[in-house]
Every structure is written in structure tokens, then in C-alpha cells.
Design a protein around this motif. Sequence first.
Motif, PDB file in Angstrom:
ATOM      1  N   UNK A  26       0.634  -1.113  -0.227  1.00 22.09           N
ATOM      2  CA  UNK A  26      -0.015   0.311   0.276  1.00 22.09           C
ATOM      3  C   UNK A  26       0.661   1.261   0.027  1.00 22.09           C
ATOM      4  N   UNK A  27       1.898   1.350   1.005  1.00 19.57           N
ATOM      5  CA  UNK A  27       2.823   2.700   1.258  1.00 19.57           C
ATOM      6  C   UNK A  27       3.252   2.530  -0.382  1.00 19.57           C
ATOM      7  N   UNK A  28       4.228   1.772  -1.188  1.00 18.11           N
ATOM      8  CA  UNK A  28       4.478   1.405  -1.911  1.00 18.11           C
ATOM      9  C   UNK A  28       4.300   1.963  -3.094  1.00 18.11           C
ATOM     10  N   UNK A  29       2.697   1.844  -3.775  1.00 18.78           N
ATOM     11  CA  UNK A  29       1.560   2.048  -4.215  1.00 18.78           C
ATOM     12  C   UNK A  29       1.339   3.919  -3.755  1.00 18.78           C
ATOM     13  N   UNK A  30       1.238   3.573  -2.747  1.00 19.33           N
ATOM     14  CA  UNK A  30       0.954   5.598  -2.546  1.00 19.33           C
ATOM     15  C   UNK A  30       1.701   6.364  -3.104  1.00 19.33           C
ATOM     16  N   UNK A  33       2.366   6.871  -6.992  1.00 24.23           N
ATOM     17  CA  UNK A  33       1.383   7.185  -7.623  1.00 24.23           C
ATOM     18  C   UNK A  33       1.431   8.907  -6.867  1.00 24.23           C
ATOM     19  N   UNK A  34       2.045   9.187  -5.848  1.00 26.99           N
ATOM     20  CA  UNK A  34       1.959  10.719  -5.806  1.00 26.99           C
ATOM     21  C   UNK A  34       3.459  11.407  -6.290  1.00 26.99           C
ATOM     22  N   UNK A  35       4.145  10.257  -6.608  1.00 31.25           N
ATOM     23  CA  UNK A  35       5.624  11.135  -8.205  1.00 31.25           C
ATOM     24  C   UNK A  35       5.124  10.667  -9.195  1.00 31.25           C
ATOM     25  N   UNK A  36       3.831  10.311  -9.633  1.00 30.80           N
ATOM     26  CA  UNK A  36       3.250  10.569 -10.162  1.00 30.80           C
ATOM     27  C   UNK A  36       4.164   9.202 -11.588  1.00 30.80           C
ATOM     28  N   UNK A  42       2.834   1.283 -12.092  1.00 33.16           N
ATOM     29  CA  UNK A  42       2.697   1.746 -10.357  1.00 33.16           C
ATOM     30  C   UNK A  42       3.102  -0.199  -9.855  1.00 33.16           C
ATOM     31  N   UNK A  43       1.877  -0.414 -11.227  1.00 35.06           N
ATOM     32  CA  UNK A  43       1.586  -2.103 -10.473  1.00 35.06           C
ATOM     33  C   UNK A  43       2.875  -3.361 -10.977  1.00 35.06           C
ATOM     34  N   UNK A  44       3.668  -2.515 -11.684  1.00 36.01           N
ATOM     35  CA  UNK A  44       4.796  -3.270 -11.736  1.00 36.01           C
ATOM     36  C   UNK A  44       6.353  -2.986 -10.070  1.00 36.01           C
ATOM     37  N   UNK A  45       5.999  -1.733 -10.022  1.00 34.87           N
ATOM     38  CA  UNK A  45       6.553  -1.485  -8.842  1.00 34.87           C
ATOM     39  C   UNK A  45       5.757  -2.281  -7.763  1.00 34.87           C
ATOM     40  N   UNK A  46       5.178  -2.266  -7.461  1.00 39.55           N
ATOM     41  CA  UNK A  46       4.340  -3.081  -6.082  1.00 39.55           C
ATOM     42  C   UNK A  46       4.869  -4.423  -5.516  1.00 39.55           C
ATOM     43  N   UNK A  67      11.650   3.292   1.843  1.00 35.91           N
ATOM     44  CA  UNK A  67      11.209   4.262   0.836  1.00 35.91           C
ATOM     45  C   UNK A  67      11.980   5.748   0.232  1.00 35.91           C
ATOM     46  N   UNK A  68      12.872   5.501  -0.681  1.00 40.08           N
ATOM     47  CA  UNK A  68      13.431   6.941  -0.710  1.00 40.08           C
ATOM     48  C   UNK A  68      12.596   7.559  -1.997  1.00 40.08           C
ATOM     49  N   UNK A  69      11.922   8.753  -2.870  1.00 42.11           N
ATOM     50  CA  UNK A  69      11.617   9.414  -3.692  1.00 42.11           C
ATOM     51  C   UNK A  69      13.286   9.864  -3.882  1.00 42.11           C
ATOM     52  N   UNK A  70      13.523  10.104  -5.158  1.00 41.23           N
ATOM     53  CA  UNK A  70      14.538  10.479  -6.144  1.00 41.23           C
ATOM     54  C   UNK A  70      13.957  11.654  -6.587  1.00 41.23           C
ATOM     55  N   UNK A  71      15.083  12.238  -7.540  1.00 38.99           N
ATOM     56  CA  UNK A  71      14.954  13.754  -8.394  1.00 38.99           C
ATOM     57  C   UNK A  71      16.552  13.660  -8.716  1.00 38.99           C
ATOM     58  N   UNK A  72      16.791  13.898 -10.252  1.00 38.93           N
ATOM     59  CA  UNK A  72      17.284  14.489 -10.961  1.00 38.93           C
ATOM     60  C   UNK A  72      16.773  14.850 -12.063  1.00 38.93           C
ATOM     61  N   UNK A  73      17.460  16.433 -11.729  1.00 39.60           N
ATOM     62  CA  UNK A  73      16.845  17.053 -13.153  1.00 39.60           C
ATOM     63  C   UNK A  73      15.013  16.968 -13.315  1.00 39.60           C
ATOM     64  N   UNK A  74      14.615  17.082 -14.236  1.00 37.73           N
ATOM     65  CA  UNK A  74      13.160  17.069 -14.241  1.00 37.73           C
ATOM     66  C   UNK A  74      12.748  15.715 -14.000  1.00 37.73           C
ATOM     67  N   UNK A  75      13.493  14.280 -14.098  1.00 39.04           N
ATOM     68  CA  UNK A  75      13.245  13.247 -13.160  1.00 39.04           C
ATOM     69  C   UNK A  75      12.834  12.367 -11.617  1.00 39.04           C
ATOM     70  N   UNK A  76      11.698  12.105 -11.894  1.00 40.90           N
ATOM     71  CA  UNK A  76      11.230  11.266 -10.719  1.00 40.90           C
ATOM     72  C   UNK A  76      11.623  10.159 -10.726  1.00 40.90           C
TER      73      UNK A  76
END
Lengths: 149, 132
Positions: A26-30, A33-36, A42-46, A67-76
Motif C-alpha cells: 500500500x505504501x509503495x503504491x501510494x 502514485x504521488x510521484x506521478x 505502479x503495478x510493476x513497482x508494487x 522508501x526514498x523518492x528520487x529527483x534528478x533534474x526533471x526526472x522523478x
Amino acid sequence: MMQVSPDTATTSLPIGSDADLAWVRQRVRQTAAELGFGLVQQTKLVTAASELARNTLVHGGGGHLEITPLTTGPNRGLRLTFLDTGPGIRDIEQAMTDGFTTGGGLGLGLSGAKRLVNEFDFDSRPGEGTTVTIAAWVSGLPSPRAGAG
Amino acid sequence: MNGGPFGGLTPVPVLALGDILLVTLQGELHDGTAEQLQEDITHRIAQGNASGVVIDISGVEIIDSFLGRILAEIASTARLLAARTVVAGMRPAVAITLAELGLTLPGLHTALNTERAMDLLASPRSPVQKGT
């Protein structure tokens, strides 16, 4: 791999029961989804997270997920690190082979999870534990499909 | 939702429609709940008059190798007890993921929705019976 600076917000979740596996999904999906991430991504990642979290629980005797959100330039993107202090995996090559299993599953956990994400890193020491790190990028390049026939 | 992340394990209901058992899976399924379902279905087939099982998975957001194995085992066990199983309503994203995962579940019969699954089981010359 992943020479990017992670966002500060790393979330840590315990993996100690099958209720924890459900919570991890649930947390990975959430978060994805928030990251776009789109629905298929999402389904593959979950799904990959579920395979790896189950490995952590069944083979590693439990552990935790970061769980770590990543950002490089415009990429999420999203990085997931599964850590345990279990017996470790002696033969990594064998463990990565489709069909190899010691846990009564279909033996697709590691090799299958690798196919579902963009980046995959694996570190295991007998007697010390196992760390598996995966990362996926929003609408990124197609997964390299390493290990796919 | 089938039990929340903090909830207890609520069993999945198994409904009987004529000689068909209908099971609807929804949301998060705990491993223990899935294993319980496998036992429940097997016992229901063995005790009753069920000749077919329809498992509606249109509410399931992911299938990993564990749940995939459970579904395949339900189908093989049912076959050994002279019942046919059809899995209905798989979401496209789940199908894409399963194929990429390498979990194509040969031997598991599928239908696009529950109605078609019922039709498939009602058909006397059903391809399900032939194992194609």
C-alpha cells in the motif's frame, strides 16, 4: 548506479509479518502514485516490492524497507531498499535464475523483480544478511529487461 | 479491502450459484487469507456439488508470484476433484506485469469477466475441459 542525491524523505517500514507485506504494497503504491508513476508502472513497482519484501520475510527472517523518492533534474523516481540480517545468499547467480527456489514459490522472486524495474542492485554476505535495492523512474527508459530471454 | 493493514484476517466468502462456486477477491489479500481461501474452496468442492469455480479478480490490484501460485494451485486441486476453474476480470496492468514477471500461469483458464466465465463453464464443449 543511482548517483543521484535522494530527497530527504526516506521512509522506513518494518517487514515482519504478512500484514507488513500488505502495508508495504500500500505504501509503495501510494508513494509511486504521488510521484506521478502511471498505473502500469505502479503495478510493476508494487509487484516487485511484494516479491522482494516476501524474500526479506521468508528468507531473511524479516527486516525492513526504506522508501526514498528520487529527483534528478526533471526526472522523478523511487528507490526501494530491502534489508535483512538473515543467513544471506550463497550463490547469487543461482538465486537470480528463473525457476530457482528454496522457499516453495515459483522461483521468480529475484529474477522477476529485476525485470519489472529500471535498476537493480544486490548485495548478500553469508551469515550477515542481504540488501536488495531497486529503482524506477517515472516514464523513464524501458526497463533493460536484464535476464529476459 | 480484505482485512486492513492492521485488521485481522477476514476470510473471503465463497458463494454457490447452482453448481458453480463464485469467489470475489478485492484489494489487499494477505498471504494467510489466500491460503485459507485455497483450503475453503477445496473443501467446498469435495463436500458439495460444485463442478466449477469462478474467481473474480477484477478488484485485485497486483498479483505477485505467491498469489499467482495460489491461483494455479486452486485450479489444479479443483481439477483433481473434477471441477473446472476460471479466473475472471484480470486488470490489464496486472496482465502486463505478470507477463513481464514471467508468470504466465499456463493451465489457468481466464475470462474477461464473470459472465463470460459462467458461460465458459456452462458450455458442454468448453475448452476449459479440454485443457487448451
